[in-house]
Design a protein around this motif. Structure first.
Motif, PDB file in Angstrom:
ATOM      1  N   THR A 158       0.828  -1.209   0.000  1.00 18.14           N
ATOM      2  CA  THR A 158       0.000   0.000   0.000  1.00 18.14           C
ATOM      3  C   THR A 158       0.862   1.259   0.000  1.00 18.14           C
ATOM      4  OG1 THR A 158      -0.084   0.158   2.421  1.00 18.14           O
ATOM      5  CG2 THR A 158      -1.775  -1.207   1.362  1.00 18.14           C
ATOM      6  N   LYS A 159       0.257   2.362  -0.413  1.00 15.20           N
ATOM      7  CA  LYS A 159       0.943   3.654  -0.373  1.00 15.20           C
ATOM      8  C   LYS A 159       1.265   4.039   1.068  1.00 15.20           C
ATOM      9  CE  LYS A 159      -1.131   5.438  -4.632  1.00 15.20           C
ATOM     10  NZ  LYS A 159      -2.048   6.447  -5.229  1.00 15.20           N
ATOM     11  N   ARG A 160       0.378   3.674   2.000  1.00 12.42           N
ATOM     12  CA  ARG A 160       0.628   3.954   3.411  1.00 12.42           C
ATOM     13  C   ARG A 160       1.908   3.269   3.874  1.00 12.42           C
ATOM     14  NH1 ARG A 160      -1.724   4.747   8.656  1.00 12.42           N
ATOM     15  NH2 ARG A 160       0.078   4.568  10.033  1.00 12.42           N
ATOM     16  N   THR A 180       0.098  -3.905  -5.125  1.00 11.70           N
ATOM     17  CA  THR A 180      -0.859  -4.581  -4.250  1.00 11.70           C
ATOM     18  C   THR A 180      -1.172  -5.985  -4.758  1.00 11.70           C
ATOM     19  OG1 THR A 180      -2.944  -4.253  -3.062  1.00 11.70           O
ATOM     20  CG2 THR A 180      -2.970  -3.798  -5.420  1.00 11.70           C
ATOM     21  N   MET A 285      -2.500  -6.778   2.943  1.00 17.88           N
ATOM     22  CA  MET A 285      -3.612  -6.654   2.006  1.00 17.88           C
ATOM     23  C   MET A 285      -4.338  -7.996   2.047  1.00 17.88           C
ATOM     24  SD  MET A 285      -5.364  -4.807  -0.013  1.00 17.88           S
ATOM     25  CE  MET A 285      -4.335  -3.363  -0.250  1.00 17.88           C
ATOM     26  N   ASP A 303     -11.036  -1.937  11.420  1.00 18.19           N
ATOM     27  CA  ASP A 303     -10.314  -0.980  10.579  1.00 18.19           C
ATOM     28  C   ASP A 303      -8.862  -0.877  11.047  1.00 18.19           C
ATOM     29  OD1 ASP A 303      -9.706   0.933   8.732  1.00 18.19           O
ATOM     30  OD2 ASP A 303     -10.737   2.583   9.766  1.00 18.19           O
ATOM     31  N   THR A 306      -3.598  -0.980   7.927  1.00 16.83           N
ATOM     32  CA  THR A 306      -3.583  -1.103   6.467  1.00 16.83           C
ATOM     33  C   THR A 306      -4.373  -2.329   6.039  1.00 16.83           C
ATOM     34  OG1 THR A 306      -1.592  -2.484   6.359  1.00 16.83           O
ATOM     35  CG2 THR A 306      -1.277  -0.093   6.354  1.00 16.83           C
ATOM     36  N   ASN A 309      -9.243  -1.098   4.884  1.00 14.39           N
ATOM     37  CA  ASN A 309      -9.796   0.188   4.450  1.00 14.39           C
ATOM     38  C   ASN A 309      -9.457   0.527   3.001  1.00 14.39           C
ATOM     39  OD1 ASN A 309      -7.094   0.967   4.738  1.00 14.39           O
ATOM     40  ND2 ASN A 309      -7.437   1.844   6.767  1.00 14.39           N
ATOM     41  N   GLU A 310      -8.618  -0.295   2.350  1.00 14.96           N
ATOM     42  CA  GLU A 310      -8.353  -0.106   0.931  1.00 14.96           C
ATOM     43  C   GLU A 310      -9.272  -0.974   0.078  1.00 14.96           C
ATOM     44  OE1 GLU A 310      -4.623   0.546  -0.532  1.00 14.96           O
ATOM     45  OE2 GLU A 310      -3.823   1.440   1.309  1.00 14.96           O
ATOM     46  N   ILE A 311     -10.010  -1.876   0.736  1.00 12.97           N
ATOM     47  CA  ILE A 311     -10.919  -2.781   0.033  1.00 12.97           C
ATOM     48  C   ILE A 311     -12.374  -2.458   0.360  1.00 12.97           C
ATOM     49  CG2 ILE A 311     -11.576  -5.206  -0.291  1.00 12.97           C
ATOM     50  CD1 ILE A 311      -8.701  -5.936   0.587  1.00 12.97           C
ATOM     51  N   ASN A 356     -10.832  -2.648  -9.194  1.00 11.91           N
ATOM     52  CA  ASN A 356      -9.563  -2.035  -8.773  1.00 11.91           C
ATOM     53  C   ASN A 356      -8.483  -3.056  -8.443  1.00 11.91           C
ATOM     54  OD1 ASN A 356     -10.639   0.560  -8.992  1.00 11.91           O
ATOM     55  ND2 ASN A 356     -11.464   0.483  -6.909  1.00 11.91           N
TER      56      ASN A 356
END
Length: 375
Positions: A158-160, A180, A285, A303, A306, A309-311, A356
């Motif tokens: 992730t970018k985080r 990812t 992920m 939550d 990482t 919250n990206e899904i 995505n």
């Protein structure tokens, strides 16, 4: 000139887990353009082999047999076999899978840097987790730092995580790549949808502490008095099984919470459920959520820093719950259980999320990344 040669180094592709599934997917997707090897430190090739289908064009090798010993012994035992394998097979890029491999292979990386010459193998540390979720664990954080500094590149999910590597470990952005995980198109080629009318909840993963399985009875005891015709099925096995079974019995949940054990056919189970659940302490992920998304299955998850919250789009395709508020988790889960209309709405939005995380979108990132390293 032949294809560039890449190797995924892991302790055992025969283990069942998210990292193994990711390695299999990436290896299969790349083997048309690269000569791909999966190098196992240990394993049981005669008994079980890989835990996921591997394209026959991928070479699967075992440097040792059986279960991986203690970490220090593994570092010593694997040094010469791994070093020789990479040299003899003229591997251009070796991808070290997970934090364990980062430290196990550190002596090989150093040796290669000092004595590899102009055509030395390049090393990539592939972090399947999340730095921010384990910052307090000094040993793991140190392993990540050493691995990222020694290796030519580090791949995060992730970018985080990329931002955290720069902030906390002082790794330059040029040494980091964000790639990812994707949803395996083979798990649902006919685009089967979850049975939103089913009164069934699914959880799947290792029954280990970091996956939070012992939270399930705490949540279940709150929801099932109001939903006596629902059930919660748990797929997986591990160290927490006995404690989980005990808790289920203590709370009198035996008729609604079921331990289904391991299955090699989890994908066949998803369409039978209307809600997916994740209770982990931490995730990179999560493959479970991605695979649930393939079937447009609404999900509820804590939550954590990482991953989820990206899904999951909170309140749109599922629910994200403040860690680790089990009463709030129970209320959100009940809200979804009480309304088939809401589950249908969330399921429709899951289909948009799925786009995505397609192989068509993410696999080219791997090809580009590795092509640049092997020029």
């Amino acid at each position: 000139m032949g294809k560039p040669r890449i190797a995924f180094a892991i302790w055992d592709i025969g283990n069942v887990g998210g990292a193994q599934r990711v390695i299999g997917l990436v290896a299969n997707a790349l083997c048309a353009d690269f000569e791909v090897h999966i190098v196992n430190l240990y394993g049981y090739p005669e008994k079980r082999g890989p835990s996921i289908p591997i394209d026959p064009r991928v070479t699967v090798s075992y440097l040792g047999k059986g279960t991986m010993p203690r970490l220090r012994k593994t570092i010593v035992q694997s040094f010469n076999p791994l070093r020789k394998y990479l040299k003899q097979n003229q591997i251009d890029v070796c991808l070290l899978q997970t934090t364990d491999m980062g430290i196990i292979a550190a002596p090989v990386v150093l040796w290669n840097r000092l004595f590899g010459g102009r055509n030395r193998c390049k090393f990539v540390f592939h972090d399947h987790g999340a730095l921010a979720a384990q910052l307090s664990q000094k040993d793991i954080t140190t392993i990540r730092m050493v691995s990222a500094r020694l290796c030519d590149r580090t791949v995060v999910l992730t970018k985080r995580s990329a931002a955290d590597y720069q902030k906390f470990l002082k790794i330059p952005r040029r040494k980091l790549a964000v790639i990812t995980n994707w949803i395996d198109p083979e798990i649902n080629p006919e685009d089967v949808q979850a049975d939103i009318s089913a009164k069934r909840i699914i959880w799947a993963g290792r029954l280990s502490a970091e996956k939070g399985p012992l939270r399930i009875p705490e949540i279940a005891k709150e929801i099932f008095p109001n939903f006596p015709d629902w059930q919660w099925d748990i797929f997986g096995d591990g160290a927490e099984r006995e404690a989980l079974e005990k808790k289920i019995g203590e709370y009198g949940l035996e008729n609604q919470v079921f331990l289904r054990g391991k299955t090699a056919h989890l994908y066949e189970e998803f369409p039978k459920y209307s809600i997916g659940t994740l209770t982990s302490d931490m995730e990179g992920m999560p493959m479970f959520l991605l695979e649930a998304t393939a079937f447009s299955l609404p999900c509820v998850s804590f939550d954590v820093v990482t991953g989820p919250n990206e899904i999951i789009a909170d309140g749109q395709s599922g629910f994200l719950v403040k860690p680790f508020d089990t009463p709030l988790y129970a209320r959100n889960l009940q809200h979804l259980m009480a309304s088939q209309e809401l589950r249908e709405e969330f399921s429709k939005r899951q289909r948009l999320v799925k786009e995505n995380f397609s192989m068509q979108k993410i696999a080219p990132l791997w090809r580009r990344f590795l092509s640049e390293l092997t020029r």
